[in-house]
Design an enzyme around this catalytic site. Structure first.
Site, PDB file in Angstrom:
ATOM      1  N   GLU A 105      56.772  53.639  21.597  1.00  0.00           N
ATOM      2  CA  GLU A 105      56.380  53.442  22.897  1.00  0.00           C
ATOM      3  C   GLU A 105      56.555  51.842  22.909  1.00  0.00           C
ATOM      4  OE1 GLU A 105      53.117  57.025  23.102  1.00  0.00           O
ATOM      5  OE2 GLU A 105      52.630  55.187  23.119  1.00  0.00           O
ATOM      6  N   LYS A 141      54.767  48.455  24.318  1.00  0.00           N
ATOM      7  CA  LYS A 141      53.330  48.082  24.270  1.00  0.00           C
ATOM      8  C   LYS A 141      53.452  46.979  25.120  1.00  0.00           C
ATOM      9  CE  LYS A 141      49.900  46.098  20.972  1.00  0.00           C
ATOM     10  NZ  LYS A 141      49.483  44.973  21.968  1.00  0.00           N
ATOM     11  N   ASP A 176      51.661  44.619  28.142  1.00  0.00           N
ATOM     12  CA  ASP A 176      50.901  43.243  27.831  1.00  0.00           C
ATOM     13  C   ASP A 176      50.032  43.519  29.370  1.00  0.00           C
ATOM     14  OD1 ASP A 176      49.516  41.097  27.425  1.00  0.00           O
ATOM     15  OD2 ASP A 176      51.242  39.723  27.878  1.00  0.00           O
ATOM     16  N   TYR A 184      49.500  57.000  28.364  1.00  0.00           N
ATOM     17  CA  TYR A 184      50.093  57.149  27.160  1.00  0.00           C
ATOM     18  C   TYR A 184      49.367  57.811  26.203  1.00  0.00           C
ATOM     19  CZ  TYR A 184      48.121  52.619  26.071  1.00  0.00           C
ATOM     20  OH  TYR A 184      46.992  51.511  26.145  1.00  0.00           O
ATOM     21  N   LYS A 224      54.352  43.550  16.761  1.00  0.00           N
ATOM     22  CA  LYS A 224      54.410  42.442  18.006  1.00  0.00           C
ATOM     23  C   LYS A 224      55.421  41.454  17.881  1.00  0.00           C
ATOM     24  CE  LYS A 224      50.550  41.535  19.667  1.00  0.00           C
ATOM     25  NZ  LYS A 224      49.058  40.701  19.926  1.00  0.00           N
ATOM     26  N   CYS A 243      50.477   9.350  45.318  1.00  0.00           N
ATOM     27  CA  CYS A 243      51.239  10.315  45.455  1.00  0.00           C
ATOM     28  C   CYS A 243      52.985   9.900  45.282  1.00  0.00           C
ATOM     29  CB  CYS A 243      51.307  10.641  46.923  1.00  0.00           C
ATOM     30  SG  CYS A 243      52.567  12.173  47.699  1.00  0.00           S
ATOM     31  N   CYS A 249      54.648   9.430  48.740  1.00  0.00           N
ATOM     32  CA  CYS A 249      54.359   8.473  50.054  1.00  0.00           C
ATOM     33  C   CYS A 249      53.535   7.285  49.402  1.00  0.00           C
ATOM     34  CB  CYS A 249      53.671   9.428  51.167  1.00  0.00           C
ATOM     35  SG  CYS A 249      51.857   9.796  50.755  1.00  0.00           S
ATOM     36  N   CYS A 281      47.054  14.808  47.560  1.00  0.00           N
ATOM     37  CA  CYS A 281      47.395  13.603  48.537  1.00  0.00           C
ATOM     38  C   CYS A 281      46.890  13.988  49.910  1.00  0.00           C
ATOM     39  CB  CYS A 281      49.117  13.539  48.497  1.00  0.00           C
ATOM     40  SG  CYS A 281      49.371  12.460  49.881  1.00  0.00           S
ATOM     41  N   CYS A 332      53.522  12.586  54.722  1.00  0.00           N
ATOM     42  CA  CYS A 332      53.790  12.720  53.405  1.00  0.00           C
ATOM     43  C   CYS A 332      54.887  14.012  53.472  1.00  0.00           C
ATOM     44  CB  CYS A 332      52.836  13.251  52.190  1.00  0.00           C
ATOM     45  SG  CYS A 332      53.385  13.772  50.803  1.00  0.00           S
TER      46      CYS A 332
END
Length: 670
Positions: free
Chosen positions: A113, A115, A117, A225, A312, A406, A409, A424, A430
């Site tokens: 199967e 695995k 996450d 499962y 894994k 920034c 700007c 900013c 900006c």
């Protein structure tokens, strides 16, 4: 090492690994790669085996999960949710296969199967109905998150079919598809909120939210499962998987019955590459002996079954050179650092850039100019730098420090207390902020203006055609300039101007969302529109008046007050008013659909299968009913859902208030 050094080493590993375990299972915010964690755990286990007199009873080698959060009811698992032994190499799998053969002979099969996450979940059904959903927790007890899990569409509330036990438990993994993760994370970023590192963290954070209405808005999925029953219904694991599919459970189609360890390894090799084409993340393959009888014969160790193991995959990672760090400015003014890398192939794609998240991440990595870095693409959607190869650092290189001004700007950046990002504040001057705000305004969830896209807005800004949202409604006077834009024909201009004109019909809540006030997302905009009725009331509302509106907190209220304190924002709203946009709730939208509930009063409590509480509230009000805030003798009906508060139930029973379900409410209206 001396005995004292060995003891200190073991204690340090226990402390470190317990903290990482807490970060992973409880906070859902891991700070170490799985591979590194497993290697440290393996090192500790070897030391404990060699020096058992120094072993700590609280060692993570003795646990199968994390601690229990304090925000949900704790439920003890009927069958412990044990962890599986992990390996990263094929020889360990061959050794596992040899141990199985020595114990039960050569006549057996494996089930392979994916695995997933995600977040492990145990679902209990009684008489075909879902009655409880519990997280893995520490393996012996977990958190009851039933109300939240019931919002996941792929998990059936009722099951039907043959051979269904009166009571059974089915286990699986709750996860989030990458596309949903990208969309939701982008929304968080636009609101100036901390983004999640990967879909697993987002799914775990969602499952543990206190408000199931908010959970419902986040699209989670779940693969099942593992079936557990008091009396064995099936002879093999494969038969049980086929059966639960028929009962209505979502079982991953990428599962294989293997007759030998060679077939298992073929399956592992295939998915090592193919996993990147899935819409969700996997981090390995689970291998189980198929026969339940043989599983019983093989038995268990203290923390894992002897009949199963997980292989894994190492997170896809590669070493390359950091060429420079650049900075991006978002719509809210948040400045995000980006690592520009020497191009390198990673997980089948060429990677040139990696996220650095914020200033704290640069400090944590101790980045220097020209560093050789290890880049990972595992659970991360965007590649991420996980560490620097200090052995290859050139002498005399300068440390990288987050910029002070920034990049667009030149405005000095600020960092608000409690926030990770630098901002900013020059939102009216900006460029990326201006373009981002206009792009947000025209978006599908806001004004939904046909004929306009993000690239077009960028072009218009560069040519000086738009500097503010209100400039969109002046474009019809600039037809000659529009015609001079390459690949922008007469038909395109006609469609765009038509879309802009039609946007004037959008309701107040859409306009309010489109303004881009920080923390005012789509749902908050609806709440505000309903609460204040028009923009003038919103502008004049005090902090107390705003927080009195359903689900509006101090942070949102402060942001709204800051927005209207700026003369430039007020001027923009006046121009949009003059353009004909809707800045009040239309009375027609509040007209009742019927008067079937006229004169009746209702209180809503609990969690519902078909509707959110807000939707039930609207349904009642649209049909002439009235919502009360508390239970009293004046109340006619209590609309009762799952997990209703015991105090409300007690009070309603005492006052002989009629309790109805959402289905009975529908019947009253129909």
């Amino acid at each position: 090492m001396s005995m004292f050094e060995i003891k200190d080493k073991m204690d340090a590993l226990v402390t470190e690994l317990n903290q990482h375990t807490y970060n992973y299972y409880v906070l859902a915010m891991p700070t170490i790669a799985d591979y590194e964690f497993d290697k440290k755990l393996e090192e500790l286990a070897q030391l404990e085996q060699a020096y058992p007199e120094y072993a700590d009873p609280n060692s993570p080698t003795q646990k199968v999960g994390g601690d229990i959060t304090k925000t949900f009811n704790t439920v003890r698992h009927k069958w412990p949710m044990l962890s599986l032994g992990n390996t990263y190499n094929e020889q360990d799998l061959r050794d596992f296969d040899e141990r199985v053969r020595k114990a039960i002979g050569d006549d057996f099969e494996y089930v392979c199967e994916l695995k997933f996450d995600g977040l492990s979940m145990s679902l209990t059904y009684e008489n075909g109905a879902l009655v409880r959903a519990v997280t893995r927790g520490d393996g012996t007890q977990g958190d009851d998150v039933t109300a939240n899990i019931k919002t996941i569409h792929s998990i059936p509330h009722k099951v039907k079919g043959e051979n269904i036990p009166e009571t059974f438990e089915i286990r699986g993994e709750v996860f989030m598809h990458r596309a949903a993760f990208d969309r939701l994370n982008k929304e968080r970023e636009e609101l100036g909120e901390v983004t999640y590192a990967n879909p697993r963290n987002f799914a775990a954070g969602t499952v543990k939210m206190q408000d199931s209405k908010e959970v419902k808005k986040r699209p989670l999925d779940c693969f099942l499962y593992g079936l557990y029953t008091d009396k064995q219904v099936f002879k093999t694991h494969w038969e049980s998987l086929e059966a639960v599919k028929q009962w209505g459970f979502h079982v991953c189609e990428h599962t294989k019955l293997a007759g030998s360890i060679e077939e298992v390894l073929d399956f592992i090799h295939y998915w090592d590459e193919a996993r990147f084409k899935l819409s969700y993340d996997i981090d390995g393959i689970v291998i189980k002996v198929n026969s339940y009888g043989q599983q019983q014969e093989l038995g268990f160790t203290a923390k894992s079954p002897r009949w199963a193991i997980s292989y894994k995959y190492k997170a896809a990672e590669v070493q390359t050179v950091l060429e420079k760090v650049t900075y991006q400015v978002g719509r809210t003014g948040a400045v995000t650092p980006v690592a520009n890398l020497k191009p390198v192939v990673l997980a089948g794609t060429t990677v040139k850039r990696a996220t650095l998240h914020n200033a704290d991440e640069i400090t944590r990595l101790d980045l220097h100019e020209g560093d050789t870095v290890l880049v990972e693409k595992g659970g991360e959607i965007i590649p991420k730098i996980i560490k620097v190869n200090l052995d290859l650092r050139k002498p005399g290189t300068k440390a990288i420090h987050f910029i002070e001004n920034c990049p667009e700007c030149g405005t000095p950046l600020i960092r608000k207390e409690g926030e990770a990002a630098y901002y900013c504040t020059n939102e009216d001057g900006c460029g990326p902020q201006i373009v981002g705000k206009i792009q947000h305004f025209i978006g599908r969830k806001a004004m939904n203006i046909d004929g306009l896209g993000d690239e077009t807005i960028e072009t218009f800004y560069k040519r000086g055609l738009v500097r503010h949202i209100s400039d969109l409604y002046k474009l019809h006077d600039k037809a000659d300039e529009l015609k001079s834009i390459e690949r922008f024909g007469e038909k395109s201009i006609e469609n765009m101007l038509k879309g802009i004109e039609q946007s004037k019909q959008m309701p107040f809540e859409k306009v309010l969302f489109g303004l881009g006030i920080r923390y005012v997302g789509e749902t908050v905009a609806k709440k505000l529109a309903k609460g204040v009725k028009n923009i003038d009331n919103l502008a004049a509302a005090s902090l107390e008046e705003l927080t009195a509106i359903d689900e509006i907190g101090v942070r949102i209220a402060d942001s709204i007050n800051e927005y209207f304190a700026k003369n430039s924002n007020v001027a923009q709203i006046n121009e949009l008013k003059d353009a004909g946009l809707c800045f009040e709730v239309k009375e027609s939208s509040n007209k009742p659909q019927s008067d079937k509930l006229n004169g009746k009063t209702f209180v809503i409590s609990g969690v519902f299968e078909k509707y959110s509480r807000d939707e039930l509230k609207n349904l009642i009000e649209e049909n002439g009913g009235k919502i009360l805030s508390s239970i009293s003798a004046k109340l006619d009906f209590l609309v009762a859902g799952d997990n209703m508060g015991p105090s409300k139930l007690e009070k309603a029973t005492k006052l002989n208030i009629k309790m109805i379900s959402e289905v009975e409410l529908e019947e009253m209206i129909e």
